[in-house]
Write an enzyme that holds these catalytic residues in place. Structure first.
Site, mmCIF file in Angstrom:
data_model
loop_
_atom_site.group_PDB
_atom_site.id
_atom_site.type_symbol
_atom_site.label_atom_id
_atom_site.label_comp_id
_atom_site.label_asym_id
_atom_site.label_seq_id
_atom_site.Cartn_x
_atom_site.Cartn_y
_atom_site.Cartn_z
ATOM 1 C CE LYS A 62 63.779 -31.155 -65.812
ATOM 2 N NZ LYS A 62 63.280 -32.330 -65.441
ATOM 3 C CE LYS B 189 65.213 -35.239 -58.161
ATOM 4 N NZ LYS B 189 64.737 -34.098 -58.931
ATOM 5 C CE LYS C 7 55.364 -31.856 -62.071
ATOM 6 N NZ LYS C 7 56.169 -32.735 -61.629
HETATM 7 P P1 TYM Z 1 57.582 -34.971 -63.834
HETATM 8 O O1 TYM Z 1 56.558 -35.166 -62.997
HETATM 9 O O2 TYM Z 1 58.826 -34.672 -63.773
HETATM 10 O O3 TYM Z 1 56.978 -34.378 -65.374
HETATM 11 C C1 TYM Z 1 55.749 -35.039 -65.974
HETATM 12 C C2 TYM Z 1 55.940 -34.916 -67.610
HETATM 13 O O4 TYM Z 1 56.225 -33.761 -67.956
HETATM 14 C C3 TYM Z 1 57.397 -33.937 -68.851
HETATM 15 N N1 TYM Z 1 58.233 -32.671 -68.619
HETATM 16 C C4 TYM Z 1 58.598 -32.035 -69.711
HETATM 17 N N2 TYM Z 1 58.661 -32.022 -71.091
HETATM 18 C C5 TYM Z 1 59.285 -31.174 -71.537
HETATM 19 N N3 TYM Z 1 60.072 -30.087 -71.155
HETATM 20 C C6 TYM Z 1 59.955 -29.794 -70.031
HETATM 21 N N4 TYM Z 1 60.610 -28.796 -69.336
HETATM 22 C C7 TYM Z 1 59.378 -30.726 -69.118
HETATM 23 N N5 TYM Z 1 59.686 -30.842 -67.712
HETATM 24 C C8 TYM Z 1 58.564 -31.919 -67.478
HETATM 25 C C9 TYM Z 1 58.088 -35.136 -68.230
HETATM 26 O O5 TYM Z 1 59.139 -35.478 -69.271
HETATM 27 C C10 TYM Z 1 56.917 -35.869 -67.810
HETATM 28 O O6 TYM Z 1 56.424 -36.617 -69.003
HETATM 29 N N6 TYM Z 1 59.546 -39.962 -63.560
HETATM 30 C C11 TYM Z 1 58.412 -38.923 -64.210
HETATM 31 C C12 TYM Z 1 57.075 -39.530 -63.438
HETATM 32 C C13 TYM Z 1 56.810 -40.754 -63.544
HETATM 33 C C14 TYM Z 1 56.377 -41.665 -64.943
HETATM 34 C C15 TYM Z 1 56.158 -43.036 -64.558
HETATM 35 C C16 TYM Z 1 56.364 -41.279 -66.159
HETATM 36 C C17 TYM Z 1 56.874 -41.822 -62.805
HETATM 37 N N7 TYM Z 1 56.373 -42.962 -63.210
HETATM 38 C C18 TYM Z 1 55.881 -43.877 -65.644
HETATM 39 C C19 TYM Z 1 56.079 -42.056 -67.188
HETATM 40 C C20 TYM Z 1 55.849 -43.426 -66.867
HETATM 41 C C21 TYM Z 1 58.482 -37.675 -63.718
HETATM 42 O O7 TYM Z 1 59.260 -37.258 -63.023
HETATM 43 O O8 TYM Z 1 57.741 -36.556 -64.305
#
Ligand code: TYM
Length: 332
Positions: free
Chosen positions: A195, A113, A198
Site C-alpha cells: 500500500k 511493527k 507515509k
Molecule cells: P494513518 O495515519 O496510517 O492513515 C490515515 C488514514 O488514511 C488511510 N490510508 C489509506 N487508505 C487507502 N489506501 C492507502 N494506501 C492508505 N494509507 C492510509 C488510513 O486507513 C486512515 O484512514 N490508526 C490510524 C489513525 C487513528 C484512527 C483513530 C483512525 C488513530 N485513532 C481513530 C480512525 C479512528 C492510522 O494509523 O492512520
C-alpha cells in the site's frame, strides 16, 4: 433527530499522500455536510513508532493544514489534536482492562511493527488498537471513515465497546468502518508493491505536498506492463490502481477512453500516464499551495487548534462522566 457522530484520525508521521486522501480525507469532506464530525491528528499514536519529537509540532501543523486544504471546514467539523483531549487517555486506561494480551499480540499491525522495529516493541504499540478505540468511543462515534488497512482495528473497537457495554451496561453505540463506496479502499504504491504509505518507498508515493515535476516523474515511472492481449481481460492490481487515480482526477471522458482502449487491447500506457500526470498536477497544486499558506500562518494554526480542543474536550467530558458513572467511580 440527532445526527450520527463521525470520527477519524491521521497520524502525523509524515506527509499525507493519495492513499490518505482516498481512504479518509475524501470521505471527511463529504461527511462534514451530513454528520456531526470529529477529525483529529493522532500524535499520541505516532509516539509508538516515532519517539523523536523534533519535527512533531511541524507535522501536526501540516496535517491540520492539509486537512483544511483538502476542503475540511474547521468551523463545521471539529478538528483537533489528540493530546489536547486528556479524557481520551482516561478512557484508554479503562479499556485496557478489557483488552487481552493474546488478542493484541495477534493484531496484524502489531505483528508488522514487531518486524519493523524489533528494538522498540513497547506497550503503547501493543495497546495501539485500545487507544484507537478510546478515540472513537470518547465521542460516541458510529461512523469511522478509514481505508482498508484499518479494518481490523475497527473490528477490535466494536469488540471492546461490546465488552464494556456487557460489563457495565449499555454505554456506547457500536462503531463501524465507513466508506461512501461501501468497500474500504486500499491505494497501492505506484511500483505495485504494497500500500501507499507515509514513510515507505517515497518515490512510489504521491504526496499532497509534491511539486509538479516530482508528480510527473513518479507517475511516468509507475508500474505497467505490455498491456492486455485478449479483449476485456481482468486488470492486474497495479493497473486498476492507475485507473482508480485517473477516476479521481480526470474527466469521465478520459476515463472512458482509456477503459475502452484497455478492453480493445490498444491501450498505450505512456499516453495514459501523461494524461494522469497532468490531471494529477492540476489536482495537487492548489492543495499543496493552500496547505503551505495555512501552515505558515502560525497565529491561525494556533487559533484553529485551540478551537478544536475546546469543542472536542466539551464533548469528551460528557462521555467521561457517563463512563465513570457506569463503572461506579463517583464518590462525592
Ligand atoms: P494513518 O495515519 O496510517 O492513515 C490515515 C488514514 O488514511 C488511510 N490510508 C489509506 N487508505 C487507502 N489506501 C492507502 N494506501 C492508505 N494509507 C492510509 C488510513 O486507513 C486512515 O484512514 N490508526 C490510524 C489513525 C487513528 C484512527 C483513530 C483512525 C488513530 N485513532 C481513530 C480512525 C479512528 C492510522 O494509523 O492512520
Amino acid at each position: 433527530m440527532n445526527k450520527q457522530v463521525v470520527l477519524s484520525g491521521i497520524r502525523p508521521t509524515g506527509f499525507l499522500h493519495l492513499g490518505n486522501y482516498f481512504g479518509a480525507l475524501r470521505n471527511y469532506i463529504k461527511m462534514q455536510e451530513e454528520f456531526d464530525c470529529y477529525f483529529f491528528v493522532a500524535n499520541w499514536h505516532s509516539l509508538t513508532t516515532h519517539p523523536d519529537t523534533k519535527e512533531l509540532k511541524q507535522s501536526v501543523y501540516r496535517v491540520i493544514a492539509e486537512n483544511i486544504a483538502c476542503g475540511l471546514d474547521y468551523k463545521k467539523a471539529t478538528l483537533f489534536v489528540q493530546s489536547d483531549v486528556p479524557a481520551i487517555a482516561e478512557l484508554y486506561l479503562y479499556l485496557n482492562m478489557m483488552a487481552y494480551k493474546g488478542e493484541l499480540e495477534k493484531t496484524t499491525t502489531f505483528k508488522d511493527k514487531v518486524r519493523q522495529q524489533p528494538e522498540n516493541v513497547n506497550a503503547g504499540l501493543l495497546t495501539y488498537p485500545v487507544l484507537q478505540t478510546a478515540d472513537i468511543l470518547i465521542h460516541r462515534a458510529t461512523l469511522v471513515p478509514v481505508g482498508k488497512d484499518q479494518e481490523q482495528h475497527l473490528e477490535m473497537a466494536r469488540n471492546f465497546a461490546e465488552r464494556f457495554n456487557y460489563r457495565y451496561g449499555e454505554t456506547f453505540p457500536l462503531p463501524k468502518a465507513f466508506n461512501y463506496g461501501n468497500e474500504l479502499i486500499k491505494i497501492l504504491s505506484l511500483d505495485g508493491n504494497g500500500k501507499m504509505s507515509k514513510s515507505e518507498n517515497q518515490l512510489a508515493t504521491l504526496y499532497l505536498a509534491d511539486e509538479d515535476d516530482a508528480i510527473r516523474k513518479k507517475i511516468m515511472r509507475a508500474k505497467t506492463d505490455s498491456g492486455p492481449t485478449e479483449p476485456n481481460t481482468q486488470k492486474p492490481d497495479y493497473i486498476t490502481n492507475l485507473f482508480t487515480l485517473l477516476q479521481l482526477v480526470s474527466t469521465t471522458d478520459t476515463v472512458e477512453k482509456f477503459e475502452t482502449d484497455y478492453n480493445n487491447c490498444v491501450i498505450r500506457y505512456g499516453d495514459m500516464k501523461k494524461q494522469l500526470a497532468e490531471d494529477m498536477v492540476a489536482f495537487i497544486t492548489p492543495i499543496r499551495e493552500k496547505a503551505a499558506e495555512l501552515q505558515a500562518n502560525e497565529t491561525l494554526m494556533k487559533e484553529i487548534i485551540q478551537l478544536g480542543a475546546e469543542k472536542a474536550n466539551k464533548n469528551a467530558q460528557k462521555t467521561l462522566q457517563i463512563v465513570r458513572d457506569a463503572i461506579g467511580l463517583n464518590y462525592f
